[in-house]
Motif scaffolding. Sequence first.
Motif, PDB file in Angstrom:
ATOM      1  N   MET A 213       0.842  -1.193   0.000  1.00 13.94           N
ATOM      2  CA  MET A 213       0.000   0.000   0.000  1.00 13.94           C
ATOM      3  C   MET A 213       0.875   1.240   0.000  1.00 13.94           C
TER       4      MET A 213
ATOM      5  N   LYS B 232      -7.365   4.952   2.495  1.00 18.14           N
ATOM      6  CA  LYS B 232      -7.222   4.427   1.142  1.00 18.14           C
ATOM      7  C   LYS B 232      -7.399   2.922   1.221  1.00 18.14           C
ATOM      8  N   GLU B 233      -8.329   2.416   0.427  1.00 18.13           N
ATOM      9  CA  GLU B 233      -8.664   0.999   0.494  1.00 18.13           C
ATOM     10  C   GLU B 233      -8.204   0.277  -0.763  1.00 18.13           C
ATOM     11  N   ASP B 234      -7.706  -0.937  -0.553  1.00 17.72           N
ATOM     12  CA  ASP B 234      -7.319  -1.795  -1.678  1.00 17.72           C
ATOM     13  C   ASP B 234      -7.573  -3.232  -1.256  1.00 17.72           C
TER      14      ASP B 234
ATOM     15  N   PHE C 186      -7.096  -4.519   2.391  1.00 15.87           N
ATOM     16  CA  PHE C 186      -6.184  -3.594   3.062  1.00 15.87           C
ATOM     17  C   PHE C 186      -6.723  -2.164   3.031  1.00 15.87           C
ATOM     18  N   THR C 187      -6.596  -1.480   4.172  1.00 17.25           N
ATOM     19  CA  THR C 187      -6.914  -0.056   4.251  1.00 17.25           C
ATOM     20  C   THR C 187      -5.768   0.652   4.945  1.00 17.25           C
ATOM     21  N   ALA C 188      -5.208   1.653   4.260  1.00 21.26           N
ATOM     22  CA  ALA C 188      -4.194   2.500   4.878  1.00 21.26           C
ATOM     23  C   ALA C 188      -4.866   3.778   5.350  1.00 21.26           C
TER      24      ALA C 188
ATOM     25  N   LEU D  29      -2.296   0.606   9.095  1.00 21.28           N
ATOM     26  CA  LEU D  29      -2.728  -0.370   8.095  1.00 21.28           C
ATOM     27  C   LEU D  29      -3.721  -1.312   8.756  1.00 21.28           C
TER      28      LEU D  29
END
Lengths: 115, 108
Positions: free
Chosen positions: B48, B56-58, B61-63, B74
């Motif tokens: 990330m 910020k989401e992926d 995972f979210t940062a 994280l």
Amino acid sequence: DAMVIQNPRYQVTQFGKPVTLSCSQTLNHNVMYWYQQKSSQAPKLLFHYYDKDFNNEADTPDNFQSRRPNTSFCFLDIRSPGLGDAAMYLCATSTPRAAQNEKLFFGSGTQLSVL
Amino acid sequence: QKEVEQNSGPLSVPEGAIASLNCTYSDRGSQSFFWYRQYSGKSPELIMSIYSNGDKEDGRFTAQLNKASQYVSLLIRDSQPSDSATYLCAVDTDKLIFGTGTRLQVFP
């Protein structure tokens, strides 16, 4: 299709015997880095090249040298390895800083043992 | 004073739970923040990046970044045993500075 290649994966050397670690890249990145990472520690930047411009970190021992003969290759020379130099050595590349988009691409690392 | 600080862990969470990893940094001028995952004996792998305050989401995972408080975190949702690794926080000042990492253990 590895992009940053480090050889060898494992290297054993003797105390005081010079050793060279190599790194090559197929990404055509301008910047190449050498990091040292000891067990349970953060990767520590030793030096980096921006094209042919060499940048040495202030606390990198004189025992460590580097060469970058061309864009694709970079070498780490340890002139007289000590027991404290046993570590994982990581090569990484990146494109030049641009709009917060700098990312490091790491090789698989070379684990150095000093006997 | 360490420039990037992380709790070394281990942080142990059960499979399916949310793992929360935290990182603080000292340089207020830092602009770019990264999370790397490192399996034992392997090189770090970028998972990330975050540059602006907020989330910020992926995928799982979210940062999260809070520049005023100088921390970045994280979150890993639905943690899996394969997520067990050391997570390195990295902060870009005039060079990339890594924390020592937090070891995450996800148990079945």
